[in-house]
Design a protein around this motif. Structure first.
Motif, PDB file in Angstrom:
ATOM      1  N   ALA A   1       0.887  -1.146  -0.107  1.00 55.58           N
ATOM      2  CA  ALA A   1       0.177   0.027  -0.015  1.00 55.58           C
ATOM      3  C   ALA A   1       1.080   1.178  -0.058  1.00 55.58           C
ATOM      4  CB  ALA A   1      -0.824  -0.010   1.306  1.00 55.58           C
ATOM      5  N   MET A   2       2.109   1.302   0.809  1.00 54.13           N
ATOM      6  CA  MET A   2       2.871   2.404   0.796  1.00 54.13           C
ATOM      7  C   MET A   2       3.578   2.570  -0.729  1.00 54.13           C
ATOM      8  SD  MET A   2       6.089   2.929   3.307  1.00 54.13           S
ATOM      9  CE  MET A   2       7.136   1.714   2.310  1.00 54.13           C
ATOM     10  N   ILE A   3       3.861   1.439  -1.455  1.00 57.06           N
ATOM     11  CA  ILE A   3       4.514   1.902  -2.450  1.00 57.06           C
ATOM     12  C   ILE A   3       3.428   2.338  -3.515  1.00 57.06           C
ATOM     13  CG2 ILE A   3       5.376   0.565  -4.491  1.00 57.06           C
ATOM     14  CD1 ILE A   3       7.022  -1.410  -2.538  1.00 57.06           C
ATOM     15  N   ARG A   4       2.232   1.837  -3.482  1.00 61.04           N
ATOM     16  CA  ARG A   4       1.212   2.326  -4.425  1.00 61.04           C
ATOM     17  C   ARG A   4       0.949   3.582  -4.093  1.00 61.04           C
ATOM     18  NH1 ARG A   4      -4.623   0.838  -2.655  1.00 61.04           N
ATOM     19  NH2 ARG A   4      -4.026   2.467  -1.614  1.00 61.04           N
ATOM     20  N   ASP A   5       0.867   4.077  -2.783  1.00 57.68           N
ATOM     21  CA  ASP A   5       0.536   5.339  -2.380  1.00 57.68           C
ATOM     22  C   ASP A   5       1.519   6.388  -2.852  1.00 57.68           C
ATOM     23  OD1 ASP A   5      -1.744   4.517  -1.552  1.00 57.68           O
ATOM     24  OD2 ASP A   5      -1.124   4.817   0.529  1.00 57.68           O
ATOM     25  N   SER A   6       2.694   5.898  -3.011  1.00 57.56           N
ATOM     26  CA  SER A   6       3.925   7.020  -3.403  1.00 57.56           C
ATOM     27  C   SER A   6       3.713   7.229  -4.783  1.00 57.56           C
ATOM     28  CB  SER A   6       4.957   6.121  -3.138  1.00 57.56           C
ATOM     29  OG  SER A   6       5.501   5.102  -4.009  1.00 57.56           O
ATOM     30  N   PHE A   7       2.979   6.518  -5.668  1.00 61.44           N
ATOM     31  CA  PHE A   7       3.004   6.875  -7.107  1.00 61.44           C
ATOM     32  C   PHE A   7       1.490   7.695  -7.498  1.00 61.44           C
ATOM     33  CE2 PHE A   7       6.038   3.189  -7.293  1.00 61.44           C
ATOM     34  CZ  PHE A   7       6.764   4.060  -8.158  1.00 61.44           C
TER      35      PHE A   7
ATOM     36  N   GLY B   1      -5.107  11.637  -4.765  1.00 59.91           N
ATOM     37  CA  GLY B   1      -5.172   9.939  -4.251  1.00 59.91           C
ATOM     38  C   GLY B   1      -5.711   9.383  -5.335  1.00 59.91           C
ATOM     39  N   ILE B   2      -5.907   9.540  -6.740  1.00 54.33           N
ATOM     40  CA  ILE B   2      -6.527   9.053  -7.809  1.00 54.33           C
ATOM     41  C   ILE B   2      -5.738   8.659  -8.783  1.00 54.33           C
ATOM     42  CG2 ILE B   2      -8.451   8.808  -9.318  1.00 54.33           C
ATOM     43  CD1 ILE B   2     -10.071  10.564  -7.483  1.00 54.33           C
ATOM     44  N   THR B   3      -5.055   9.861  -9.476  1.00 52.84           N
ATOM     45  CA  THR B   3      -4.094   9.917 -10.608  1.00 52.84           C
ATOM     46  C   THR B   3      -2.583   9.301 -10.050  1.00 52.84           C
ATOM     47  OG1 THR B   3      -5.119  11.913 -11.156  1.00 52.84           O
ATOM     48  CG2 THR B   3      -3.145  11.297 -12.463  1.00 52.84           C
ATOM     49  N   TYR B   4      -2.067   8.400 -11.029  1.00 48.10           N
ATOM     50  CA  TYR B   4      -0.637   7.928 -10.683  1.00 48.10           C
ATOM     51  C   TYR B   4      -0.106   8.692 -11.698  1.00 48.10           C
ATOM     52  CZ  TYR B   4      -2.522   3.502  -9.139  1.00 48.10           C
ATOM     53  OH  TYR B   4      -3.126   2.433  -8.333  1.00 48.10           O
TER      54      TYR B   4
ATOM     55  N   PRO C   1      -0.340  12.234   2.580  1.00 46.47           N
ATOM     56  CA  PRO C   1       0.380  10.763   2.830  1.00 46.47           C
ATOM     57  C   PRO C   1       1.027  10.390   1.665  1.00 46.47           C
ATOM     58  CG  PRO C   1      -2.337  11.143   2.763  1.00 46.47           C
ATOM     59  CD  PRO C   1      -1.735  12.452   2.607  1.00 46.47           C
ATOM     60  N   GLN C   2       0.689  10.571   0.368  1.00 44.04           N
ATOM     61  CA  GLN C   2       1.486  10.381  -0.699  1.00 44.04           C
ATOM     62  C   GLN C   2       2.728  10.615  -0.807  1.00 44.04           C
ATOM     63  OE1 GLN C   2      -1.403  12.047  -0.923  1.00 44.04           O
ATOM     64  NE2 GLN C   2      -3.055  10.345  -1.380  1.00 44.04           N
TER      65      GLN C   2
END
Length: 282
Positions: free
Chosen positions: A30-36, A41-44, A249-250
């Motif tokens: 989850a942390m790695i995903r949120d970092s991108f 909180g939606i767009t990568y 948080p991102q």
């Protein structure tokens, strides 16, 4: 029979596996995903990593964390090398007591450790007031809430851990080696240069990398001592994830990934150095 034993072993390890997945792997993913993710909180995006490496505020935090980890690890390993060797020259009973004491003090960190230092060496600490009564104002030369104070606190919990890791390495230096070297006319310095140090250097390098990673990830001790007034990477991550004013948080996840990669690189460099050193010994 073997099939039943294997099945029982799998079932017995299942709760442990669930704990690892639930409290380590899933938060890591989850942390790695949120970092991108962008701040919405939606767009990568790679924006969070760009900010982490281009914003002077965060690059300074990365540099400060690296420097305080290096300083505390170098001082800690130097003290532990001498202390561990001194322990081996004592009786078995005293060695056992010292190992137990080192084990206890290595776990004394975080908020309790910072609070203890504040009570003893803070602006109104016991030793501070005592030295002032004796005519020595230590606040003029030492400030617990400065860079030097942070390094001193970090060294305190680094030294016992280093002793625990280095102490067994000296058991690899057998007594008859020293006796054989003395018979052949080698001095004490020559023995340590050609036999003793080559035996313990792999353990020293491995211990140093562990101390480096241990100091990089320290959060509670630094935060309890200086709060958010000193720019360290773990403190910046905590402020971004659970700050009082605004949270990002991102970006905090991106900084946490960078912190984790710094630890991985330190361990990888240690492994490479130890592998090369072992190859040279052969």
């Amino acid at each position: 029979m073997n099939h039943k034993v294997t099945l029982f072993a799998v079932v017995a390890l299942l709760p442990f596996a669930l704990l690892i997945v639930g409290f380590e792997l899933l938060p890591l993913i989850a942390m790695i995903r949120d970092s991108f993710l962008a701040d919405d909180g939606i767009t990568y995006t790679f924006k969070q990593y760009v900010t982490a490496f281009t914003n002077p505020y965060y690059t300074k935090g990365i540099l400060n964390s690296l420097l305080i980890s290096l300083y505390s690890s170098i001082i800690g390993i130097a003290i532990a090398i001498a202390a561990s060797y001194s322990m081996t020259r004592m009786s078995s009973k005293i060695q056992s007591i010292l190992v137990t004491f080192s084990n206890l003090t290595s776990n004394f960190s975080g908020v309790p450790l910072a609070f203890a230092f504040i009570i003893l060496l803070g602006n109104s600490g016991v030793f501070t007031l005592l030295f002032k009564e004796w005519g020595w104002n230590i606040t003029g030369s030492f400030d617990l809430y400065s860079w030097g104070g942070l390094v001193a606190v970090y060294v305190y919990f680094q030294v016992p851990l280093a002793i625990l890791l280095l102490y067994p390495a000296y058991s690899g230096i057998h007594k008859h080696w020293r006796e054989a070297a003395a018979v052949l006319g080698a001095s004490s310095f020559q023995f340590w240069l050609r036999i003793g140090f080559p035996v313990i250097i792999p353990s020293v390098v491995g211990t140093f990398s562990i101390l480096l990673a241990n100091a990089m990830g320290a959060y509670a001790t630094a935060y309890a001592l200086v709060g958010g007034s000193y720019n360290l990477l773990p403190i910046r991550i905590g402020a971004l994830v659970a700050g009082d004013v605004a949270t990002r948080p991102q970006l905090g996840s991106a900084l946490a990934v960078i912190l984790g990669l710094m630890m991985v690189v330190a361990m990888w460099c240690n492994e490479r150095m130890m592998r090369r050193f072992r190859r040279d010994l052969r």
